[in-house]
Every structure is written in C-alpha cells, then in structure tokens.
Scaffold this motif. Sequence first.
Motif, PDB file in Angstrom:
ATOM      1  N   ASN A  45       0.828  -1.204   0.000  1.00 42.59           N
ATOM      2  CA  ASN A  45       0.000   0.000   0.000  1.00 42.59           C
ATOM      3  C   ASN A  45       0.865   1.258   0.000  1.00 42.59           C
ATOM      4  N   LYS A  83      -9.384   3.985 -13.899  1.00 38.44           N
ATOM      5  CA  LYS A  83      -9.594   4.160 -12.459  1.00 38.44           C
ATOM      6  C   LYS A  83     -10.895   3.521 -11.983  1.00 38.44           C
ATOM      7  N   LYS A  84     -11.727   3.037 -12.922  1.00 42.05           N
ATOM      8  CA  LYS A  84     -12.952   2.334 -12.546  1.00 42.05           C
ATOM      9  C   LYS A  84     -12.887   0.839 -12.829  1.00 42.05           C
ATOM     10  N   GLN A 120      -5.272  -7.767  -6.752  1.00 41.41           N
ATOM     11  CA  GLN A 120      -5.862  -6.472  -6.416  1.00 41.41           C
ATOM     12  C   GLN A 120      -7.385  -6.585  -6.448  1.00 41.41           C
ATOM     13  N   ASN A 121      -8.036  -5.954  -5.509  1.00 41.39           N
ATOM     14  CA  ASN A 121      -9.491  -5.972  -5.449  1.00 41.39           C
ATOM     15  C   ASN A 121     -10.026  -4.917  -6.411  1.00 41.39           C
ATOM     16  N   MET A 122     -10.079  -5.308  -7.710  1.00 40.81           N
ATOM     17  CA  MET A 122     -10.532  -4.383  -8.742  1.00 40.81           C
ATOM     18  C   MET A 122     -11.744  -4.962  -9.465  1.00 40.81           C
ATOM     19  N   LYS A 149     -15.985   2.559  -6.824  1.00 39.30           N
ATOM     20  CA  LYS A 149     -15.046   3.516  -6.243  1.00 39.30           C
ATOM     21  C   LYS A 149     -13.785   3.568  -7.084  1.00 39.30           C
ATOM     22  N   SER A 150     -13.276   4.751  -7.312  1.00 41.60           N
ATOM     23  CA  SER A 150     -12.097   4.907  -8.164  1.00 41.60           C
ATOM     24  C   SER A 150     -10.873   4.243  -7.545  1.00 41.60           C
ATOM     25  N   TYR A 151     -10.074   3.611  -8.407  1.00 44.60           N
ATOM     26  CA  TYR A 151      -8.822   2.981  -7.984  1.00 44.60           C
ATOM     27  C   TYR A 151      -7.683   3.966  -8.295  1.00 44.60           C
ATOM     28  N   ASN A 152      -7.157   4.573  -7.258  1.00 38.76           N
ATOM     29  CA  ASN A 152      -6.146   5.605  -7.463  1.00 38.76           C
ATOM     30  C   ASN A 152      -4.810   5.032  -7.944  1.00 38.76           C
ATOM     31  N   ASN A 153      -4.629   3.721  -7.764  1.00 42.25           N
ATOM     32  CA  ASN A 153      -3.347   3.114  -8.144  1.00 42.25           C
ATOM     33  C   ASN A 153      -3.426   2.431  -9.507  1.00 42.25           C
ATOM     34  N   TYR A 154      -4.409   2.762 -10.323  1.00 45.37           N
ATOM     35  CA  TYR A 154      -4.595   2.035 -11.580  1.00 45.37           C
ATOM     36  C   TYR A 154      -3.412   2.207 -12.530  1.00 45.37           C
TER      37      TYR A 154
END
Length: 376
Positions: A180, A256-257, A311-313, A359-364
Amino acid sequence: MNCNNKNVIKSIIKIAVLVVIFCLSIFKINAFSLMVQQDPIGIYCIKDNGMRAINEWVEIDFEGDNYLEYYFFDLNGYLIMNGITPDGYIVNERGQWIQNGVVQRKYYEINIPKQKVDKTKNELEEKRYAKYRKDGGSNLIIVILVVISLLFILAIMSTKSGSEHEHKNYDNLDYDINSNNKTHYNKNITTNNDTTVERSIWWYFRSDTDKKGEEGEDQVAEYLKYIGTDFIVLRNVNLPRTNNKPVQIDYLCVSKKGIFVIEVKNWLGEITGKYEDETWHSQIYDIINDQKNPIKQNEWHIDVLRRFIKQNMTYYSMVVFTDRAEIGRLDKVQNKTHIIKANQLNSKIHSIYEDSDVKSYNNYKSVAGYLRRFIV
C-alpha cells in the motif's frame, strides 16, 4: 527503446544470420578443391566416384602447391574441425591433421604427358578459374555488405516507427503491487494511449491462423488509438504461470474504474453460440467452422489476471469481433460478457465507464505499469 523494438531488432538479427548462411551455401569454398563444398550445416566432400566422403580421411591439396593435407569427414559426411577424430588424431581449425602443432603434409608430383601441351588452352582455363575464384569472393563480399546495409536500414525504420507513437514508460515506477506504499509516477508520461506493437519480420512466416488473429488485433488497435486519456491500453499481455504456458490476453484497458479485458476474434461469417456451449460456430456459405467459446476463454483470462495482480478491482469482460464477422443472432450480453463489433468498442467502453458507480482505484496507473512488463 521499448521491448517491442527490442524484439524487432532480435528478429532482424536472426534473419540476417540466416541470410548469410544461405549466401554461403551457394558459394563453393574456392580455397579447396572443387570437390569440397559447404551447406548451412558444414563442409562436405564429393569424391571422384561421385560419392560423399563419410567416416574417412581424404587427401586434398588445399593450397594448390603439390602438397596434400589430411582431412577427416565424420559419419554425417561433414568435416571435423578443431577437434579429435574417431581414430584419435588431432585436427586444427581448418580440419587439417596436425602433430605437435604442425600440419602433416605429403608431397606429390603431377605426371605431365610428353606430348605437346596446348599452352593457350591451359592459360585460358587458368584465367577462367582465377576469374571464378575472384568473382566468387567478390560476390560474397557484396552479399554480406547488402545484408549489413539491410540490417542498418531496418533498425532505423523500427526505431522511427516506434518514435512516431508516444509510449508510456512504466518501467521506472517505484511500486510494489502487493503493498500500500505511495505510488511514484514517471513524470515523462504524456499519454495514456499505448496500442502500438511493432510487427516482427517473422510475422510473414507464421501460420494463417496466427496472421488472421494478429490482423484482427491490428484492426482493434486502430479504434483503441482514440479511446481517450482515461484509459491505459496494453496489448498482448503474457501472464506467466508456474509449470504452465503463459496466458496471453489480447488487450487490457486499465482505468480508475476497473480493467476492461478484451478478447479479439477475427472469425469469418455468421457467428452462433451461447454461454453454456463449449463450441461456437462461424459459418460462411455452407462451410461451418468450430471455435472455442470466447466468453469462457475470456473469463478464464480474468480469473488468471485477478489472481496474478492480487488487487481488489472490477473487471469487465468484452469479446470483440472484427468486420469479417456477423453477430446479429448473438445475445449481446452473456453472463456479463459484452459481445460487440470492433467499431462499437470505444463507445461501449465509455458507456460502461460512465455508468459505473464503483469507487475509483487511485493506483490504476501503477497496476498498468506492473502489467506492462509482461507485454510481448
């Protein structure tokens, strides 16, 4: 230079080596007798009786100075060089028998008939063979120079082709995919479009099936060029697996989605099939071809991808057919997989993206950078 350019350069070098070997195979080794020739495997000898020298010693006047040197040809008929013969003798790098580093030679005399020799004829023959040796060497040098020039030109073209497109460089990202920690992005990134894949020269030697598949991916690439800056497009991602063949995914659109996982099919004719079918069909006139179910294939890709990046995407499954296919009778959504034509791909991705409330994934971008290491 990106990995695709490197693959192109490697392919060019392989081609050049093969061309040089081929060129060598069409020239006789003029330093030897004319009975000694070379092919891509090695040097072999045709004896006076027309038979090939196999597992035996042959005396040859290498220098044309009335001295015979000894050469050994193995069970396959090829000259042994820089080694030891089956009967225990040492040969040097030219295949000559040596003892204590000295080439073993035997003098012989040419029996000249007493009758008058036609000097004019002999002189013409000597000039002809001298010209042959000279021309043969000159032609070989010309061929090698042409190959080197071709290498240089192709290298420039591949570099120029790569520079015409802006590529993301994620190789310098300081990111642990399973941590993280805060992500540090490469400040030189100017675009999120990455659809260019340099086509190797070896493409032209591939099977028709592989060619059709790559042509379909190329067609999709033309559309994905305009997908927009909200998406990072990765092509031909090979995910390694322990003790198994890697899984190749045609396209990933990372946003990011979530990640859009795209399977491209360049099938011809009318496509029929349902989610529960193991086999789908493509029909043109009366010809029906059986094809693997692309939905289940893509679901498997997503499952491997999910376990790979840990990753939880959110993942979106998409099967895309090129303009060679007719999908009018297919259900356009099967078990959450979207089935569309290539010209509908961008609008469908944007529609799903805008309607998504995840929720947007900032680490995409970091995820995309990690996956980009596995592009072939």
